[in-house]
Design a protein around this motif. Structure first.
Motif, PDB file in Angstrom:
ATOM      1  N   UNK A 198     -30.110 -14.358  13.794  1.00 50.28           N
ATOM      2  CA  UNK A 198     -30.936 -14.640  12.357  1.00 50.28           C
ATOM      3  C   UNK A 198     -31.134 -13.545  11.348  1.00 50.28           C
ATOM      4  N   UNK A 199     -31.475 -12.386  12.162  1.00 54.34           N
ATOM      5  CA  UNK A 199     -31.662 -11.180  11.118  1.00 54.34           C
ATOM      6  C   UNK A 199     -30.380 -10.785  10.355  1.00 54.34           C
ATOM      7  N   UNK A 200     -29.077 -10.975  10.918  1.00 59.25           N
ATOM      8  CA  UNK A 200     -27.937 -10.707  10.469  1.00 59.25           C
ATOM      9  C   UNK A 200     -27.642 -11.751   9.312  1.00 59.25           C
ATOM     10  N   UNK A 201     -27.926 -12.772   9.538  1.00 60.35           N
ATOM     11  CA  UNK A 201     -27.811 -13.864   8.526  1.00 60.35           C
ATOM     12  C   UNK A 201     -28.553 -13.609   7.613  1.00 60.35           C
ATOM     13  N   UNK A 202     -29.887 -13.248   7.684  1.00 59.47           N
ATOM     14  CA  UNK A 202     -30.853 -13.521   6.611  1.00 59.47           C
ATOM     15  C   UNK A 202     -30.781 -12.279   5.631  1.00 59.47           C
ATOM     16  N   UNK A 203     -30.448 -11.055   6.081  1.00 57.70           N
ATOM     17  CA  UNK A 203     -30.364  -9.908   5.243  1.00 57.70           C
ATOM     18  C   UNK A 203     -29.386  -8.870   5.943  1.00 57.70           C
ATOM     19  N   UNK A 204     -28.838  -8.022   4.820  1.00 61.70           N
ATOM     20  CA  UNK A 204     -27.961  -6.915   5.406  1.00 61.70           C
ATOM     21  C   UNK A 204     -28.718  -5.441   5.052  1.00 61.70           C
ATOM     22  N   UNK A 205     -30.054  -5.482   5.302  1.00 67.80           N
ATOM     23  CA  UNK A 205     -30.594  -4.301   4.843  1.00 67.80           C
ATOM     24  C   UNK A 205     -30.209  -3.017   5.622  1.00 67.80           C
ATOM     25  N   UNK A 206     -29.931  -1.979   5.293  1.00 70.55           N
ATOM     26  CA  UNK A 206     -29.740  -0.711   6.345  1.00 70.55           C
ATOM     27  C   UNK A 206     -31.039  -0.582   7.295  1.00 70.55           C
ATOM     28  N   UNK A 207     -30.674  -0.127   8.481  1.00 73.87           N
ATOM     29  CA  UNK A 207     -31.732   0.445   9.138  1.00 73.87           C
ATOM     30  C   UNK A 207     -32.465   1.521   8.670  1.00 73.87           C
ATOM     31  N   UNK A 218     -31.251  -3.257  18.059  1.00 78.21           N
ATOM     32  CA  UNK A 218     -31.211  -2.835  16.682  1.00 78.21           C
ATOM     33  C   UNK A 218     -32.172  -3.701  15.788  1.00 78.21           C
ATOM     34  N   UNK A 219     -32.776  -4.619  16.295  1.00 76.27           N
ATOM     35  CA  UNK A 219     -33.972  -5.519  15.645  1.00 76.27           C
ATOM     36  C   UNK A 219     -35.161  -4.781  15.546  1.00 76.27           C
ATOM     37  N   UNK A 220     -35.575  -4.544  14.418  1.00 81.04           N
ATOM     38  CA  UNK A 220     -36.747  -3.757  13.952  1.00 81.04           C
ATOM     39  C   UNK A 220     -38.197  -4.541  14.481  1.00 81.04           C
TER      40      UNK A 220
END
Length: 190
Positions: A85-94, A135-137
């Protein structure tokens, strides 16, 4: 507010962990519904991490072992779903790795001296990579108490918004596991 006053408000008498982690403060206006959802996601993430990291079965019967194994599989599926879900919703850098101290009450992290939105009273999300393998914050709503420059650099002191008691408990357990690993590592012969 100076660093000592901020330290008392952010850490108080709670367990404090010091580590280098991918972490950042992202200024934003608080929407009560968004804060509630962020707290629910943070609690679910910490619960899943706890189940996976505390994989040792303390029960000796076979049924307890099977139930625990099933909980671990469910936790891993929950994390996988969250990651997708995180990958789909945004591509913000860590966030960049930085030195930080944190407790269940708040955090102090190294920051850029000219960071916009870091004025005392600013609201936003404290984002931290809770563990190396995921990697999920973890996102916790926070308010800037102080932005202090001293001999060791510029530090941002954040006080978490009043978190629901189950989330506070989950953060405390997570920090205790970090502390326990650090103590075990320090005791290992080199």
């Amino acid at each position: 507010m100076n660093a000592e006053n901020a330290r008392a408000q952010v850490f108080g008498d709670s367990l404090v962990c010091e580590e280098t982690r991918a972490a950042a403060f992202v200024p934003m206006e608080f929407d009560p519904a968004a804060v509630r959802v962020a707290c629910q996601r943070a609690e679910a993430l910490l619960h899943s991490i706890a189940i996976i990291e505390d994989g040792k079965v303390e029960e000796s019967d076979e049924r307890g072992a099977h139930e625990h194994a099933l909980q671990r599989v469910e936790a891993k599926l929950d994390l996988l779903t969250s990651l997708v879900a995180t990958l789909v919703s945004s591509h913000r850098p860590p966030p960049a790795p930085r030195r930080l101290q944190w407790s269940a009450l708040g955090a102090c992290l190294a920051a850029e001296a000219d960071g916009a939105g870091n004025a005392p009273g600013s609201n936003g999300m404290f984002r931290v990579q809770a563990c190396d393998w995921l990697p999920e914050p973890l996102e916790l709503p926070a308010t800037v108490l102080a932005s202090v420059a001293d001999a060791s650099g510029h530090h941002l002191w954040l006080r978490f918004q009043p978190l629901p008691p189950p989330l506070v408990s989950a953060v405390e357990r997570h920090l205790f596991r970090i502390h326990r690993r650090a103590v075990a590592e320090a005791r290992r012969p080199r």
